[in-house]
Scaffold this motif. Sequence first.
Motif, PDB file in Angstrom:
ATOM      1  N   ALA A 261     -19.737  44.137  72.955  1.00  0.00           N
ATOM      2  CA  ALA A 261     -18.942  45.356  73.164  1.00  0.00           C
ATOM      3  C   ALA A 261     -18.530  45.978  71.833  1.00  0.00           C
ATOM      4  N   GLN A 262     -18.082  45.162  70.915  1.00  0.00           N
ATOM      5  CA  GLN A 262     -17.672  45.672  69.605  1.00  0.00           C
ATOM      6  C   GLN A 262     -18.860  46.222  68.823  1.00  0.00           C
ATOM      7  N   ALA A 263     -19.990  45.539  68.911  1.00  0.00           N
ATOM      8  CA  ALA A 263     -21.175  45.968  68.166  1.00  0.00           C
ATOM      9  C   ALA A 263     -21.672  47.332  68.627  1.00  0.00           C
ATOM     10  N   TYR A 264     -21.483  47.637  69.913  1.00  0.00           N
ATOM     11  CA  TYR A 264     -22.000  48.893  70.459  1.00  0.00           C
ATOM     12  C   TYR A 264     -20.903  49.864  70.852  1.00  0.00           C
TER      13      TYR A 264
ATOM     14  N   GLU B 263     -31.220  40.921  76.228  1.00  0.00           N
ATOM     15  CA  GLU B 263     -30.149  41.615  76.949  1.00  0.00           C
ATOM     16  C   GLU B 263     -29.480  42.650  76.056  1.00  0.00           C
ATOM     17  N   VAL B 264     -29.345  42.335  74.783  1.00  0.00           N
ATOM     18  CA  VAL B 264     -28.758  43.296  73.839  1.00  0.00           C
ATOM     19  C   VAL B 264     -29.683  44.505  73.694  1.00  0.00           C
ATOM     20  N   VAL B 265     -30.993  44.262  73.666  1.00  0.00           N
ATOM     21  CA  VAL B 265     -31.957  45.368  73.607  1.00  0.00           C
ATOM     22  C   VAL B 265     -31.824  46.228  74.863  1.00  0.00           C
ATOM     23  N   LYS B 266     -31.679  45.596  76.029  1.00  0.00           N
ATOM     24  CA  LYS B 266     -31.485  46.358  77.267  1.00  0.00           C
ATOM     25  C   LYS B 266     -30.231  47.219  77.181  1.00  0.00           C
ATOM     26  N   LEU B 267     -29.145  46.658  76.649  1.00  0.00           N
ATOM     27  CA  LEU B 267     -27.915  47.438  76.514  1.00  0.00           C
ATOM     28  C   LEU B 267     -28.152  48.629  75.603  1.00  0.00           C
ATOM     29  N   ARG B 268     -28.857  48.411  74.517  1.00  0.00           N
ATOM     30  CA  ARG B 268     -29.158  49.507  73.600  1.00  0.00           C
ATOM     31  C   ARG B 268     -29.962  50.601  74.322  1.00  0.00           C
ATOM     32  N   LEU B 269     -30.920  50.202  75.144  1.00  0.00           N
ATOM     33  CA  LEU B 269     -31.703  51.166  75.916  1.00  0.00           C
ATOM     34  C   LEU B 269     -30.836  51.918  76.923  1.00  0.00           C
ATOM     35  N   ILE B 270     -29.921  51.201  77.560  1.00  0.00           N
ATOM     36  CA  ILE B 270     -29.004  51.834  78.517  1.00  0.00           C
ATOM     37  C   ILE B 270     -28.172  52.898  77.813  1.00  0.00           C
TER      38      ILE B 270
ATOM     39  N   THR C 185     -15.767  46.038  77.371  1.00  0.00           N
ATOM     40  CA  THR C 185     -16.336  44.901  78.097  1.00  0.00           C
ATOM     41  C   THR C 185     -16.489  45.265  79.574  1.00  0.00           C
ATOM     42  N   ARG C 186     -15.601  46.105  80.074  1.00  0.00           N
ATOM     43  CA  ARG C 186     -15.690  46.547  81.467  1.00  0.00           C
ATOM     44  C   ARG C 186     -16.990  47.314  81.706  1.00  0.00           C
ATOM     45  N   THR C 187     -17.384  48.145  80.762  1.00  0.00           N
ATOM     46  CA  THR C 187     -18.636  48.885  80.875  1.00  0.00           C
ATOM     47  C   THR C 187     -19.818  47.920  80.953  1.00  0.00           C
ATOM     48  N   ILE C 188     -19.809  46.918  80.124  1.00  0.00           N
ATOM     49  CA  ILE C 188     -20.893  45.929  80.122  1.00  0.00           C
ATOM     50  C   ILE C 188     -20.921  45.171  81.446  1.00  0.00           C
ATOM     51  N   ARG C 189     -19.752  44.789  81.936  1.00  0.00           N
ATOM     52  CA  ARG C 189     -19.705  44.096  83.229  1.00  0.00           C
ATOM     53  C   ARG C 189     -20.198  45.010  84.353  1.00  0.00           C
ATOM     54  N   TYR C 190     -19.886  46.295  84.254  1.00  0.00           N
ATOM     55  CA  TYR C 190     -20.348  47.256  85.258  1.00  0.00           C
ATOM     56  C   TYR C 190     -21.882  47.317  85.257  1.00  0.00           C
TER      57      TYR C 190
END
Length: 125
Positions: free
Chosen positions: A8-11, A43-50, A15-20
């Motif tokens: 969450a901090q890196a991006y 998973e971090v790459v997926k978050l970056r894509l999201i 944390t709620r957004t990530i859990r969502y």
Amino acid sequence: MKDITEVAQAYDVSTRTIRYYEELGLLKPDRTAGNIRIYTKAEVVKLRLILRGKRYGFTLDEIKEMILLFDKDRTGIKQLERTIDFGNEKIGQVETKIQELTEMKMEMEQLLVQFTEKLTNLKGD
């Protein structure tokens, strides 16, 4: 591997957004024995894509479709084809919006010229 707070901090997201995103099936973090979410590089790459998809105006459903296609086709071909399709659609939408905004700007500029002339005439009387 990173925990949810580090990700969450890196991006710069909550944390709620990530859990969502996890609830929607976009992310699938591993869990420790203590049930703490651990995010792999994938998973971090997926978050970056999201996050990139959101920045470009894609819906979460569109993003999910693009991400899940890679799980179905590890060559990445289907994912790239669908991403290109979505990208072309989005570019069309952006071009339409640019045209609408350009027209709005021109109308506003014309009105400002008219209002300025009217004000000049009123002050000149």
